[in-house]
Design a protein around this motif. Structure first.
Motif, PDB file in Angstrom:
ATOM      1  N   UNK A 253     -46.554  42.942 -60.685  1.00  0.00           N
ATOM      2  CA  UNK A 253     -47.358  41.931 -61.348  1.00  0.00           C
ATOM      3  C   UNK A 253     -47.459  40.688 -60.470  1.00  0.00           C
ATOM      4  N   UNK A 254     -48.606  40.084 -60.460  1.00  0.00           N
ATOM      5  CA  UNK A 254     -48.867  38.874 -59.665  1.00  0.00           C
ATOM      6  C   UNK A 254     -48.511  39.070 -58.187  1.00  0.00           C
ATOM      7  N   UNK A 255     -49.112  40.044 -57.521  1.00  0.00           N
ATOM      8  CA  UNK A 255     -48.755  40.325 -56.124  1.00  0.00           C
ATOM      9  C   UNK A 255     -49.048  39.184 -55.155  1.00  0.00           C
ATOM     10  N   UNK A 256     -49.952  38.278 -55.532  1.00  0.00           N
ATOM     11  CA  UNK A 256     -50.307  37.178 -54.630  1.00  0.00           C
ATOM     12  C   UNK A 256     -49.580  35.875 -54.951  1.00  0.00           C
ATOM     13  N   UNK A 257     -48.593  35.945 -55.846  1.00  0.00           N
ATOM     14  CA  UNK A 257     -47.867  34.741 -56.260  1.00  0.00           C
ATOM     15  C   UNK A 257     -46.396  34.862 -55.869  1.00  0.00           C
ATOM     16  N   UNK A 258     -45.869  33.813 -55.235  1.00  0.00           N
ATOM     17  CA  UNK A 258     -44.433  33.766 -54.930  1.00  0.00           C
ATOM     18  C   UNK A 258     -43.731  33.240 -56.184  1.00  0.00           C
ATOM     19  N   UNK A 259     -43.496  34.137 -57.118  1.00  0.00           N
ATOM     20  CA  UNK A 259     -42.996  33.736 -58.429  1.00  0.00           C
ATOM     21  C   UNK A 259     -41.586  33.159 -58.349  1.00  0.00           C
ATOM     22  N   UNK A 260     -40.747  33.708 -57.510  1.00  0.00           N
ATOM     23  CA  UNK A 260     -39.380  33.210 -57.402  1.00  0.00           C
ATOM     24  C   UNK A 260     -39.369  31.742 -56.979  1.00  0.00           C
ATOM     25  N   UNK A 261     -40.151  31.396 -55.961  1.00  0.00           N
ATOM     26  CA  UNK A 261     -40.204  30.004 -55.500  1.00  0.00           C
ATOM     27  C   UNK A 261     -40.768  29.103 -56.585  1.00  0.00           C
ATOM     28  N   UNK A 262     -41.779  29.578 -57.294  1.00  0.00           N
ATOM     29  CA  UNK A 262     -42.388  28.764 -58.352  1.00  0.00           C
ATOM     30  C   UNK A 262     -41.395  28.480 -59.472  1.00  0.00           C
ATOM     31  N   UNK A 263     -40.620  29.480 -59.869  1.00  0.00           N
ATOM     32  CA  UNK A 263     -39.641  29.296 -60.937  1.00  0.00           C
ATOM     33  C   UNK A 263     -38.494  28.388 -60.479  1.00  0.00           C
TER      34      UNK A 263
END
Length: 393
Positions: A253-263
């Protein structure tokens, strides 16, 4: 009546073949109108080709088979034809080309092309029987209730596959091919939604988001759509053609988003926020609710360690899903498998062991990706057969 060429099927491949077969040609179809799959395609605007169509976008037991026909009639050739007919078009995403106005323009163009080439078109005409003798192919037809017998030097199988049976799709091409000794590979639905048991995703029906769906053989980055019965959307349709019964697929899910950094950044800035509230900034709220139902997404951002955030991201980037099946031919856009390419000439589409018998389009074991690729195969294979017929004695 006696003619040079009889084409079974007034779809994309059949009409394209007739436009290049050199006249003395008859196209027959059981439908009331020609090109019905063209008419409904692309939401009624027809995704008629793809700017990036290439052999690697096709599935076949012989991945090299499509190369000859596609090299001799490219997407640019079809774009030129569309432009010459004054049909306005536009590119959507990923090279997909659509009519500005209506898919009916493509149908009208093909009908005009075949008629200009001297071919006839009979609709509401069904095939009763096919025989071969020294005289050629003798085909008994029923045209609007009236029996007609046609003898042709060449017979072209262009009736498509089994997908969308409500439009009259059958396995006719496969039956005739086998009648004349051509092997037919097992068929299955392609470009088709997945189903899941126990109404697994019913609460999420209508939710969509970008995703990367993959298995051991392929990976696609496009939209994922949850439905009452399971999963659909472009990414799902694409991977379905590479899926085998009983396999798992991986959803990133959300392959173009660096979710870890955002969180992690939000944890520094707004640690008091609930984790689910922050996730809902990146993912659809209903999906977050569904993921949180097992109690694994509790607490504030400040309460989450790096390890916990990384574990959550790994879960969202490596979501293992096991479909119970697909929606089948009823909604499948194409049919995988079909007439074995080993039995055909890749240059002419003629059967190697049965002179005068040709197979083109979806009936053949060549299946394209979603996005105009299957139409391009129809144009290319129809053109190849038509050119070969036109140059034959």
């Amino acid at each position: 009546m006696r003619i040079k060429t009889l084409i079974l099927g007034a779809g994309a491949a059949g009409m394209m073949c007739a436009a290049h077969a050199g006249g003395d040609c008859l196209v027959v179809d059981h439908a009331r109108n020609p090109g019905e799959k063209i008419r409904i395609s692309g939401g009624g605007r027809c995704n008629f080709t793809n700017m990036y169509a290439a052999p690697e976008n096709y599935i076949s037991q012989n991945p090299h088979f499509c190369k000859s026909a596609m090299a001799r009639y490219t997407q640019w050739d079809f774009i030129d034809l569309v432009t010459r007919h004054g049909i306005a078009w536009h590119e959507k995403t990923l090279g997909q080309l659509f009519c500005d106005d209506s898919a009916r323009q493509i149908v009208a163009m093909l009908v005009q092309e075949l008629r200009d080439a001297g071919a006839d078109l009979w609709l509401q005409t069904s095939v009763v029987d096919v025989r071969h003798s020294t005289d050629g192919y003798t085909v008994r037809l029923e045209r609007e209730g009236t029996p007609v017998t046609v003898t042709a030097q060449n017979l072209v199988l262009a009736t498509g596959g089994k997908s969308i049976p409500k439009m009259g799709a059958t396995g006719l091409a496969y039956d005739i091919a086998q009648q004349f000794g051509l092997p037919v590979l097992d068929t299955r639905p392609g470009l088709v939604p997945f189903t899941f048991g126990a109404e697994r995703f019913k609460p999420l029906a209508g939710v969509a988001l970008p995703a990367r769906l993959s298995n051991a053989r392929a990976s696609f980055d496009e939209a994922l759509l949850f439905t009452h019965r399971g999963l659909s959307g472009p990414a799902v349709l694409q991977i379905s053609s590479y899926w085998q019964e009983g396999e798992e697929i991986t959803a990133h899910l959300l392959p173009d988003v660096d979710l870890f950094s955002a969180l992690r950044d939000q944890r520094q800035q707004s640690g008091r926020k609930d984790l689910t509230t922050e996730l809902a900034r990146h993912l659809p709220a209903r999906l977050v609710e569904d993921l949180a139902a097992d109690g694994s997404l509790k607490g504030r951002l400040a309460d989450q360690s790096d390890a916990a955030l990384q574990a959550l991201c790994d879960r969202l980037h490596n979501w293992q899903l096991k479909p119970t099946g697909t929606e089948g031919y009823r909604t499948a856009e194409v049919t995988l498998g079909g007439i074995d390419t080993d039995a055909l000439s890749s240059r002419t589409m003629e059967a190697k062991a049965q002179p005068g018998l040709y197979a083109i389009g979806e009936a053949v074991d060549v299946t394209g990706w979603l996005g105009g690729y299957n139409f391009q195969w129809a144009w290319a294979s129809g053109h190849a057969a038509g050119q070969a017929i036109a140059s034959s004695a």
